[in-house]
Write an enzyme that holds these catalytic residues in place. Structure first.
Site, mmCIF file in Angstrom:
data_model
loop_
_atom_site.group_PDB
_atom_site.id
_atom_site.type_symbol
_atom_site.label_atom_id
_atom_site.label_comp_id
_atom_site.label_asym_id
_atom_site.label_seq_id
_atom_site.Cartn_x
_atom_site.Cartn_y
_atom_site.Cartn_z
ATOM 1 N N GLY A 1 4.700 -0.247 5.295
ATOM 2 C CA GLY A 1 4.452 0.758 6.327
ATOM 3 C C GLY A 1 4.998 0.300 7.667
ATOM 4 O O GLY A 1 6.123 -0.175 7.790
ATOM 5 N N GLY A 2 4.120 0.435 8.692
ATOM 6 C CA GLY A 2 4.544 0.071 10.044
ATOM 7 C C GLY A 2 4.965 -1.377 10.159
ATOM 8 O O GLY A 2 5.699 -1.753 11.081
ATOM 9 N N GLY B 1 44.769 -2.652 11.164
ATOM 10 C CA GLY B 1 43.624 -2.497 12.056
ATOM 11 C C GLY B 1 42.729 -3.715 12.042
ATOM 12 O O GLY B 1 42.118 -4.076 13.063
ATOM 13 N N ALA B 2 42.656 -4.365 10.879
ATOM 14 C CA ALA B 2 41.778 -5.533 10.778
ATOM 15 C C ALA B 2 42.282 -6.676 11.669
ATOM 16 O O ALA B 2 41.490 -7.473 12.177
ATOM 17 C CB ALA B 2 41.687 -5.988 9.327
HETATM 18 C C1 HXC Z 1 -6.688 -1.836 4.884
HETATM 19 C C2 HXC Z 1 -5.739 -2.857 3.094
HETATM 20 C C3 HXC Z 1 -4.479 -2.304 3.423
HETATM 21 C C4 HXC Z 1 -4.397 -1.471 4.575
HETATM 22 C C5 HXC Z 1 -4.258 -3.506 1.660
HETATM 23 N N1 HXC Z 1 -5.542 -3.584 2.003
HETATM 24 N N2 HXC Z 1 -3.584 -2.714 2.512
HETATM 25 N N3 HXC Z 1 -6.831 -2.625 3.824
HETATM 26 N N4 HXC Z 1 -5.528 -1.272 5.280
HETATM 27 N N5 HXC Z 1 -3.252 -0.932 4.969
HETATM 28 C C6 HXC Z 1 -6.600 -4.338 1.334
HETATM 29 C C7 HXC Z 1 -6.951 -3.754 -0.037
HETATM 30 O O1 HXC Z 1 -7.888 -2.702 0.094
HETATM 31 C C8 HXC Z 1 -7.549 -4.958 -0.719
HETATM 32 O O2 HXC Z 1 -8.855 -5.129 -0.213
HETATM 33 C C9 HXC Z 1 -6.732 -6.098 -0.174
HETATM 34 O O3 HXC Z 1 -6.132 -5.629 1.060
HETATM 35 C C10 HXC Z 1 -5.626 -6.509 -1.105
HETATM 36 O O4 HXC Z 1 -4.891 -5.356 -1.463
HETATM 37 P P1 HXC Z 1 -4.402 -5.091 -2.953
HETATM 38 O O5 HXC Z 1 -3.904 -3.705 -3.008
HETATM 39 O O6 HXC Z 1 -5.456 -5.510 -3.898
HETATM 40 O O7 HXC Z 1 -3.188 -6.142 -3.042
HETATM 41 P P2 HXC Z 1 -1.847 -6.001 -3.827
HETATM 42 O O8 HXC Z 1 -2.060 -5.460 -5.190
HETATM 43 O O9 HXC Z 1 -1.180 -7.319 -3.667
HETATM 44 O O10 HXC Z 1 -0.979 -4.893 -3.038
HETATM 45 C C11 HXC Z 1 -0.586 -5.143 -1.724
HETATM 46 C C12 HXC Z 1 -0.016 -3.834 -1.124
HETATM 47 C C13 HXC Z 1 -1.030 -2.682 -1.336
HETATM 48 C C14 HXC Z 1 1.310 -3.503 -1.828
HETATM 49 C C15 HXC Z 1 0.277 -4.113 0.336
HETATM 50 O O11 HXC Z 1 -2.306 -3.138 -0.851
HETATM 51 C C16 HXC Z 1 -0.646 -1.440 -0.629
HETATM 52 O O12 HXC Z 1 0.175 -0.675 -1.098
HETATM 53 N N6 HXC Z 1 -1.268 -1.210 0.566
HETATM 54 C C17 HXC Z 1 -0.980 -0.038 1.327
HETATM 55 C C18 HXC Z 1 0.420 -0.157 1.907
HETATM 56 C C19 HXC Z 1 0.784 0.997 2.752
HETATM 57 O O13 HXC Z 1 1.120 2.088 2.283
HETATM 58 N N7 HXC Z 1 0.637 0.809 4.062
HETATM 59 C C20 HXC Z 1 0.999 1.821 4.967
HETATM 60 C C21 HXC Z 1 -0.114 1.984 5.937
HETATM 61 S S1 HXC Z 1 0.403 3.274 7.028
HETATM 62 P P3 HXC Z 1 -10.032 -5.723 -1.124
HETATM 63 O O14 HXC Z 1 -11.232 -5.619 -0.236
HETATM 64 O O15 HXC Z 1 -10.067 -4.881 -2.338
HETATM 65 O O16 HXC Z 1 -9.619 -7.155 -1.403
HETATM 66 C C22 HXC Z 1 1.372 2.487 8.168
HETATM 67 C C23 HXC Z 1 1.944 3.461 9.124
HETATM 68 C C24 HXC Z 1 2.425 2.798 10.372
HETATM 69 O O17 HXC Z 1 1.530 1.334 8.210
HETATM 70 C C25 HXC Z 1 3.641 3.524 10.812
HETATM 71 C C26 HXC Z 1 4.202 2.954 12.074
HETATM 72 C C27 HXC Z 1 5.657 3.384 12.217
#
Ligand code: HXC
Length: 687
Positions: free
Chosen positions: A342-343, A577-578
């Site tokens: 994400g961000g 050109g290069a």
């Molecule tokens: C809160 C989060 C989190 C998040 C992960 N966790 N991402 N908590 N906010 N963004 C937490 C999970 O709930 C979990 O908590 C622990 O971290 C580990 O995550 P897992 O999923 O079990 O780990 P893994 O299987 O290794 O996967 C990692 C991951 C996945 C690929 C990063 O967690 C994931 O897809 N997260 C979301 C990614 C995403 O889409 N982010 C975008 C956010 S929006 P527990 O308590 O169960 O251990 C964004 C927009 C900003 O960023 C834009 C700005 C331009």
């Protein structure tokens, strides 16, 4: 080395490599020896003494990687250079038999047994052990005559002799197995050790804090904001204490120079970025920018912390603004050692360098689960945005490392080439490689036939300081090679066409790669040296539709815009050109050199004759005397540097053997070069 040390015959170098204390024993007068650390964690793969320079090159295998150590004398002191960083070598009057204990090159097989190998070339004078014999550590085992001395090799461990591989009077070479020891292990100690290793999720090898420790000089890291906590009460977070809100921030020393850093802890809510987590990173970015020191971000994060909503998004905005404002003021490096989702992708993408590992390191805007929901595509995190994807296809990653420790080590090495801030010179590297060293090997390295491939990295290695080349974007657009190097200790940026890939043609990706690198060098006053051997831009539908006009324009723009000293050498050919784009005089090249046989023209002779003499070709055929005469005439007239040098487009035609000398002298002559740019807010670089 001072004379008294020389007379003692052997000296010990102590070289610290994170995680390993490697001791290098060097014999004076260059007849080197070997190494091993106290735990047998490093072993010598090869030792070579450069006859011209007397520099001793030792290749070591540590637990983490293979390391090259260069040992040389500078200003009367013995220095060791590892990954571009210099370490003092302590003098140590050692007796050879004692050294041999440390020299024992130990290998453990899959059963944990120890293979004792010959430390040096010699003749076995006596075998003092028998198969099945129980040995205590230090018991004498084998007598080897070497260096006109009888040297007794002791047992490196307690154990039972399992196999003896040598006989009396046999000749042995370094690394040759001598005997094997079956090691009796203290099982309770082993299980205790295993229990101590913390369990880290997702194949991580180091905690966020260990990563910081790997990055900085031992004991130099100072943490700030360790007591900061999040301020969220929703989703049960009020009951969750997250130390430091999931990110370790502070400053420390890298090779003695101050660097700021933050390191995200995936174990704390997936390293996600909330309000206070972001605020801590912003503070580090502000302090680094205002005080003029590089910053390293160690990223391991699931992106915006979902529970904190718009506060997390605001946090990203605050970070993005700071990264952009710091751009061109301080070097910024992002190490991606886990997900960066994400961000979390955009601040690394706007920094100067992104370092990733080959596995367990991902960057994507939307993760595999969201991709599946939206597009129904099944794709793994690695396939979507793993190290290889970004190191080879997108170019987002500049450096790919096999593991976390090596990524951090590469980051340390990268920093060693960079100034603290814009306007400040880069630190000088070691000056062990003579500035006036000739480069005779280049004559044979570059084939005369312009269609024949060779690896331009070999040319780079010959020209620049030994072992100083640090390649950037090694696997991305390999038809253009770029990287940091040193010339007589001065940091330079190297841009070289690579005939070993796509014949060295420029294309869209190579242009993007070169442009970004040149702009970095320009921002931080790093002179650019271009080694030119280019047949032109890659033709074809794919390139045209892929935007080669805009992308090629980026490279052209970057060269034109840059105001640092620009030196170039046309080593074989520069067509069309290069020729103009690759740092030519016309677009601001300061010193343009050429080898005597270089071809500078609109195109190669064959192509030119096919266009200019179409009718003769149709009438007489490609192999006819007429066509050969046309080709000869074109080659004699245009395929030389003579016309270009007669017009002053080439400043000097140099002997290939003098390439290093010419560049070193040229660089010194450019030392105080000052160019002022036009008075404007900024140009509008093609995108
Ligand atoms: C809160 C989060 C989190 C998040 C992960 N966790 N991402 N908590 N906010 N963004 C937490 C999970 O709930 C979990 O908590 C622990 O971290 C580990 O995550 P897992 O999923 O079990 O780990 P893994 O299987 O290794 O996967 C990692 C991951 C996945 C690929 C990063 O967690 C994931 O897809 N997260 C979301 C990614 C995403 O889409 N982010 C975008 C956010 S929006 P527990 O308590 O169960 O251990 C964004 C927009 C900003 O960023 C834009 C700005 C331009």
């Amino acid at each position: 080395m001072n004379p008294s040390e020389k007379s003692q015959g052997t000296t010990k170098a102590s070289v610290r490599i994170p995680g390993d204390q490697v001791k290098v024993a060097v014999q004076s007068r260059g007849g080197v020896v070997l190494t091993s650390d106290d735990r047998g964690a490093a072993r010598v793969l090869s030792i070579r003494t450069d006859e011209d320079t007397g520099i001793v090159f030792v290749k070591l295998e540590t637990r983490e990687r293979i390391v090259d150590v260069a040992i040389y004398e500078e200003e009367g002191k013995l220095q060791a250079n590892v990954d571009g960083l210099t370490f003092p070598v302590e003098a140590w009057p050692a007796r050879l038999p004692e050294l041999l204990t440390a020299w024992q090159l130990r290998n453990q097989d899959e059963h944990g047994d120890v293979v004792v190998k010959a430390p040096l070339t010699g003749v076995v004078r006596d075998v003092l052990i028998k198969k099945g014999q129980e040995l205590k550590e230090g018991d004498p085992c084998v007598v080897i005559e070497a260096m006109k001395m009888e040297n007794i090799l002791p047992a490196p461990h307690d154990g039972k002799v399992k196999k003896i591989s040598i006989k009396t009077d046999a000749s042995v070479r370094p690394g040759e197995p001598l005997f094997e020891l079956e090691v009796q292990r203290d099982e309770s100690a082993v299980s205790e050790e295993i229990e101590e290793i913390p369990h880290l999720p997702g194949g991580r090898l180091l905690t966020a804090r260990e990563r910081v420790e790997h990055l900085f000089d031992p004991g130099s890291f100072r943490e700030i904001d360790a007591h900061v906590r999040h301020r969220v009460s929703d989703f049960g977070l009020d009951r969750r204490d997250i130390p430091g809100d999931g990110v370790i921030c502070g400053y420390g020393k890298v090779d003695g120079r101050t660097v700021y850093a933050y390191s995200q802890d995936f174990r704390a809510l997936g390293g996600s970025l909330g309000e206070m987590h972001a605020r801590k990173i912003c503070k580090v970015l502000d302090l680094a920018t205002q005080s003029g020191h590089p910053v390293v971000g160690i990223h391991d994060s699931g992106g915006a912390r979902i529970q904190e909503g718009v506060l997390s998004l605001a946090g990203y905005g605050d970070i993005f603004l700071r990264v952009v404002k710091a751009s061109g003021i301080i070097p910024q490096i992002a190490c991606i050692l886990g997900p960066s989702a994400g961000g979390a992708v955009y601040s690394p993408a706007m920094m100067d360098f992104v370092v990733m590992t080959e596995s367990n390191s991902n960057m994507f805007l939307t993760g595999p689960r969201v991709v599946k929901t939206v597009t129904f595509e099944d794709i793994t995190a690695d396939e979507l945005g793993g190290g290889r994807v970004h190191g080879e296809i997108t170019g987002v990653a500049h450096v790919l490392s096999p593991n976390e420790a090596e990524a951090l080590q590469s980051t340390r090495r990268l920093i060693s080439y960079l100034p603290n801030r814009s306007g400040e010179p880069a630190p000088r590297g070691p000056k062990f490689d003579p500035a006036d060293r000739s480069t005779p090997n280049l004559v044979n390295l570059v084939p005369d036939d312009t269609a024949q491939a060779y690896d331009c990295r070999e040319v780079i290695r010959q020209v620049f300081d030994h072992g100083s080349f640090f390649e950037i974007h090694e696997r991305f657009a390999p038809n253009l090679v770029v990287g940091m190097a040193r010339l007589a200790g001065t940091t330079v940026g190297v841009v070289a066409n690579q005939p070993a890939h796509l014949a060295g043609c420029l294309d869209s990706t190579a242009s993007r790669k070169g442009a970004r690198f040149i702009r970095f060098c320009d921002a931080f006053s790093i002179p650019i040296i271009s080694l030119v051997d280019v047949p032109g831009f890659m033709p074809g539908r794919e390139q045209e539709h892929g935007g080669v006009i805009s992308h090629g324009a980026k490279l052209l723009y970057a060269y034109c815009e840059s105001s640092v000293p620009k030196l170039s050498v046309i080593v074989r050919k520069a067509y069309g050109g290069a020729y103009i784009v690759m740092s030519s005089k016309h677009i601001g090249g300061d010193l343009n050199f050429s080898w005597p046989d270089a071809e500078i023209a609109v195109m190669g002779a064959k192509g030119a004759v096919e266009i200019l003499h179409r009718r003769d070709l149709a009438q007489h055929g490609a192999e006819s005397e007429e066509i050969k005469d046309h080709i000869d005439a074109y080659e004699n007239k245009f395929l030389t540097p003579n016309i270009a040098s007669a017009h002053g487009f080439i400043d000097r035609v140099i002997d290939p053997q003098e390439t290093r000398v010419a560049l070193t002298e040229g660089l010194a002559a450019m030392k105080h070069l000052k160019k002022t740019g036009p008075d404007r807010v900024h140009g509008n670089m093609p995108t």
